[in-house]
Each structure stands twice: as C-alpha cells, then as structure tokens.
Design an enzyme around this catalytic site. Structure first.
Site, PDB file in Angstrom:
ATOM      1  N   TYR A 197       0.836  -1.192   0.000  1.00  0.00           N
ATOM      2  CA  TYR A 197       0.000   0.000   0.000  1.00  0.00           C
ATOM      3  C   TYR A 197       0.880   1.255   0.000  1.00  0.00           C
ATOM      4  O   TYR A 197       0.558   2.243  -0.663  1.00  0.00           O
ATOM      5  CB  TYR A 197      -0.951   0.006   1.204  1.00  0.00           C
TER       6      TYR A 197
ATOM      7  N   ASN B  69     -12.339  -0.314  -5.520  1.00  0.00           N
ATOM      8  CA  ASN B  69     -12.123  -0.765  -6.895  1.00  0.00           C
ATOM      9  C   ASN B  69     -13.256  -1.693  -7.320  1.00  0.00           C
ATOM     10  O   ASN B  69     -13.358  -2.814  -6.852  1.00  0.00           O
ATOM     11  CB  ASN B  69     -10.778  -1.485  -6.989  1.00  0.00           C
TER      12      ASN B  69
ATOM     13  N   CYS C  76      -6.406  -4.959  -8.005  1.00  0.00           N
ATOM     14  CA  CYS C  76      -6.122  -4.552  -6.633  1.00  0.00           C
ATOM     15  C   CYS C  76      -5.640  -5.726  -5.784  1.00  0.00           C
ATOM     16  O   CYS C  76      -5.030  -5.526  -4.737  1.00  0.00           O
ATOM     17  CB  CYS C  76      -7.338  -3.889  -6.011  1.00  0.00           C
ATOM     18  N   HIS C  77      -5.864  -6.942  -6.273  1.00  0.00           N
ATOM     19  CA  HIS C  77      -5.382  -8.119  -5.537  1.00  0.00           C
ATOM     20  C   HIS C  77      -3.854  -8.175  -5.510  1.00  0.00           C
ATOM     21  O   HIS C  77      -3.283  -8.922  -4.725  1.00  0.00           O
ATOM     22  CB  HIS C  77      -5.957  -9.411  -6.142  1.00  0.00           C
TER      23      HIS C  77
ATOM     24  N   GLU D 288      -0.930 -16.007 -10.915  1.00  0.00           N
ATOM     25  CA  GLU D 288      -0.023 -15.057 -11.541  1.00  0.00           C
ATOM     26  C   GLU D 288       1.433 -15.349 -11.169  1.00  0.00           C
ATOM     27  O   GLU D 288       2.317 -14.552 -11.444  1.00  0.00           O
ATOM     28  CB  GLU D 288      -0.413 -13.634 -11.153  1.00  0.00           C
TER      29      GLU D 288
END
Length: 170
Positions: free
Chosen positions: A104, A127, A135-136, A162
């Site tokens: 963050y 979001n 945002c993950h 990912e």
C-alpha cells in the site's frame, strides 16, 4: 448511465459476475453470483438505470485468465468514476505487472502521494472492476495479504495463478 448487461461466469474460484455498459466497459465485477452485490460496488448516482442479463464481452478475457493467459484481462476496458487521486490509483493498479505485487505504501508513492497510504488502501477497497483492475496485487508492508472484498482465499488464488511466490502470502 442508462443501460448495462450483467452475466455470471463460472471460474475455478467460483461464480464471477461482470457488469458492463453498452460500450463493453466493465463497471463492476467480482466473485459472487449476486447481481445486487455487484451493483452495490458502484456509487448510486453512477449505477445504470436498466440492467439486463446477457453476454459480456469480457468473458473471453476471464476464460483466458483462468487458462493462464493473464494479460487479456488487463486490456479489457473499464469505467470507474472517482476523484483525481482515485483515478490515478486505479491507473497505477493496472500498471502492476502480473507476477508482481506492491505494498500500500508503494502504491501511494506510485500515485504521487507517498504520505497517502490510507488513500491507497481506499483506492483498492473501492475498486469496482475486480480482476480487470488488479487490486489483488497490493499487499501489506509486512508481505501479508491484507484485505480483499472477495475474500482472502480468492486473493491468494489469483496471486498464485499469476505466479507470485506463496511463501510471502500469509
């Protein structure tokens, strides 16, 4: 805004519902089969007046994501309305490469406001087009997952897909 289309897709992480405007831009999405929950992600004054069920153009990108092709989802058009800082935050989220994460604090710096860590967290919390604006990919400064509107199990799964190392994901 007048019209929109909503559809629930089936993914390995559960039902994924997408709301798109008539131009094919994702307005809101998330891992639920509740249309009301998806609509609630959009501020009332920006919700479509009429929503019908149908086929969403982003479905192919969602299927590709779950087949291991991450990038198509990052190129799906989205529409979010917010302050200049929020808009910049959402833009920065789309710039985080798959397989990478930011904290963050790092997101606040990328937004041009290194002191605005709470604002960065708020950008993630508000979001609406989840997955398409990733945002993950934002974690706490200690490397833990932090929050996610759709649950930490989904966040962890997305990051694993990912190829983010799971040792830091507590």
């Amino acid at each position: 805004m007048t019209d929109a289309v909503i559809s629930t897709l089936h993914t390995p992480d559960g039902s994924f519902t997408v709301l798109e405007d008539v131009q094919g831009r994702v307005l809101a999405s998330g891992w639920t089969d509740s249309f009301d929950r998806i609509l609630a992600r959009i501020p009332a004054q920006h919700r479509p007046a009429h929503v019908s069920t149908g086929t969403v153009s982003s479905a192919e990108a969602v299927d590709a994501f779950y087949a291991g092709e991450i990038e198509p989802a990052m190129h799906v058009p989205v529409r979010q309305v917010g302050t200049e800082l929020s808009t910049e935050g959402w833009r920065q989220l789309r710039l985080i490469p798959a397989g990478s994460t930011l904290t963050y604090t790092e997101l606040a710096a990328a937004m041009g406001r290194p002191d605005a860590v709470r604002a960065a967290a708020s950008v993630c919390a508000r979001n609406a087009p989840a997955l398409f604006v990733p945002c993950h990919r934002v974690l706490r400064s200690d490397g833990s997952l932090g929050g996610f509107a759709w649950g930490l199990d989904v966040k962890r799964s997305l990051l694993e897909r990912e190829a983010v190392g799971t040792t830091a994901l507590v």
